[in-house]
Design an enzyme around this catalytic site. Sequence first.
Site, PDB file in Angstrom:
ATOM      1  N   GLY B  16     -54.810  17.086  28.782  1.00 42.55           N
ATOM      2  CA  GLY B  16     -55.443  15.782  28.627  1.00 42.55           C
ATOM      3  C   GLY B  16     -55.488  15.016  29.921  1.00 42.55           C
ATOM      4  O   GLY B  16     -54.751  15.302  30.861  1.00 42.55           O
ATOM      5  N   THR B  17     -56.367  14.023  29.946  1.00 50.65           N
ATOM      6  CA  THR B  17     -56.559  13.200  31.152  1.00 50.65           C
ATOM      7  C   THR B  17     -56.647  11.738  30.743  1.00 50.65           C
ATOM      8  O   THR B  17     -57.231  11.418  29.708  1.00 50.65           O
ATOM      9  CB  THR B  17     -57.878  13.590  31.839  1.00 50.65           C
ATOM     10  OG1 THR B  17     -57.905  14.995  32.005  1.00 50.65           O
ATOM     11  CG2 THR B  17     -58.005  12.930  33.180  1.00 50.65           C
ATOM     12  N   CYS B  18     -56.072  10.864  31.567  1.00 49.29           N
ATOM     13  CA  CYS B  18     -56.167   9.424  31.315  1.00 49.29           C
ATOM     14  C   CYS B  18     -56.691   8.734  32.563  1.00 49.29           C
ATOM     15  O   CYS B  18     -56.346   9.133  33.677  1.00 49.29           O
ATOM     16  CB  CYS B  18     -54.793   8.828  31.018  1.00 49.29           C
ATOM     17  SG  CYS B  18     -53.939   9.685  29.737  1.00 49.29           S
TER      18      CYS B  18
END
Lengths: 269, 208
Positions: B16-18
């Site tokens: 995942g990426t934020c």
Amino acid sequence: MKLDTSGLESTAPLFGANTVLFDGFKDVPSFDVPKTNDFDGFQKEAIQMVKPAKGTTTLAFIFKEGVIVAADSRASMGGYISSQSVKKIIEINPYMLGTMAGGAADCQFWHRNLGIKCRLHELANKRRISVTGASKLLANILYSYRGMGLSVGTMIAGWDETGPGLYYVDSEGGRLKGTRFSVGSGSPYAYGVLDSGYRYDMSVQEAAELARRSIYHATFRDGASGGVASVYYVGPSGWKKLSGDDVGELHYNYYPVLPSTVEQEMTES
Amino acid sequence: MTKQHANWSPYDNNGGTCVAIAGADYCVIAADTRMSTGYNILTRDYSKICKLADKCLMASSGFQADVRALQKQLSARHLIYQHQHNKQMSCPAMAQLLSNTLYYKRFFPYYAFNVLGGLDTEGKGCVYTYDAVGSYERVGYSAQGSGATLITPFLDNQLKSPSPLLLPAKDAVTPLTEDEAVDLVKVVFASATERDIYTVSSCVYRVL
């Protein structure tokens, strides 16, 4: 372990490869491989040996007017630059500064903790803590965590009743009093410039310029240092930030691009 | 006797990426919605964003079990703060709390890469970026997670945030409007999805 060296075979034809002249030259270049069971592990260890320790450049020195503290602002995770704007000079209280090298979280947390302890000392003893005392508090804490993997290489700089004070404290538990320190992978370069230009009786501006140049030269040659060169001055009335300059711009300030003579004119046909 | 290495690791990476971007009077926080282990996708619509306070959101990538535990810990501490001080925690205060919470587990860290975003006490947008053990700094924009190395250079190019360390001080927040920033975030996730197997379409939050 047999390595596949087919990729190294030269495709160029060798002239007269069978003549006496070319004795000793082989068709396929080969190289020696260390005789070890675990070749990959050996590779990893070899890389670890030359890994830059604490990718950063920080420096501090005492001179006639007080203490100058300077640092770069690059943080690297292996080969990736994770930030170009890290605050490596930590303001412990209005008259004491600490520098950050090694683990960022370790330095930030323990410097804040040191600031708390210094304040408690002030409240309990009705006077400010000395730089000697503050550095001793930090060194004792770090010594108690020795061997557990903390990575801290810091300098505590401040002005107390005895005048300017500078201590180097690290996570091995070492604590040294001194007048000139530089910590980090860029420190050899910074020392070169700092040691050759240092005089005890400099003005604040001269000292700041020396510090700025030392950091700039370290960032020029060390890949793990860069970003913004910050310079702080600690005097009798506390610390003051003197400058924060991008090292790229400093480069063009020190070595401006000179217009070169055009030897051959490029004409449009 | 040679040292035995552990056969089991307590950590896992759910990918995942934020991303977060701070503006003059807003803050945009976004995170993608895929949760995976190795090559398997566990779910396609998992929100990695958590509302910690009125004006403070946290997005975390990494090991989601640790992230969930961290969110619970922070929410509980925030509730205690509200009882003691009769007001919500400000974003800078929450930022310091998160840093300390992460560092207390220095020798068995939370495997969480966090980005905290919100409005500070003056109403300006603020973004704080963290590493796994709690070192933090206030920045104009940040990306964390598996797509961070793809997104950060692009944001460097588009947002051109001057360093907060420069003297004379320059504002670190972007001059973009809120809608432009949201568009930028959508574009950023679309590109990261092209090249990162752990990142997919996004779920967007806004704070004003």
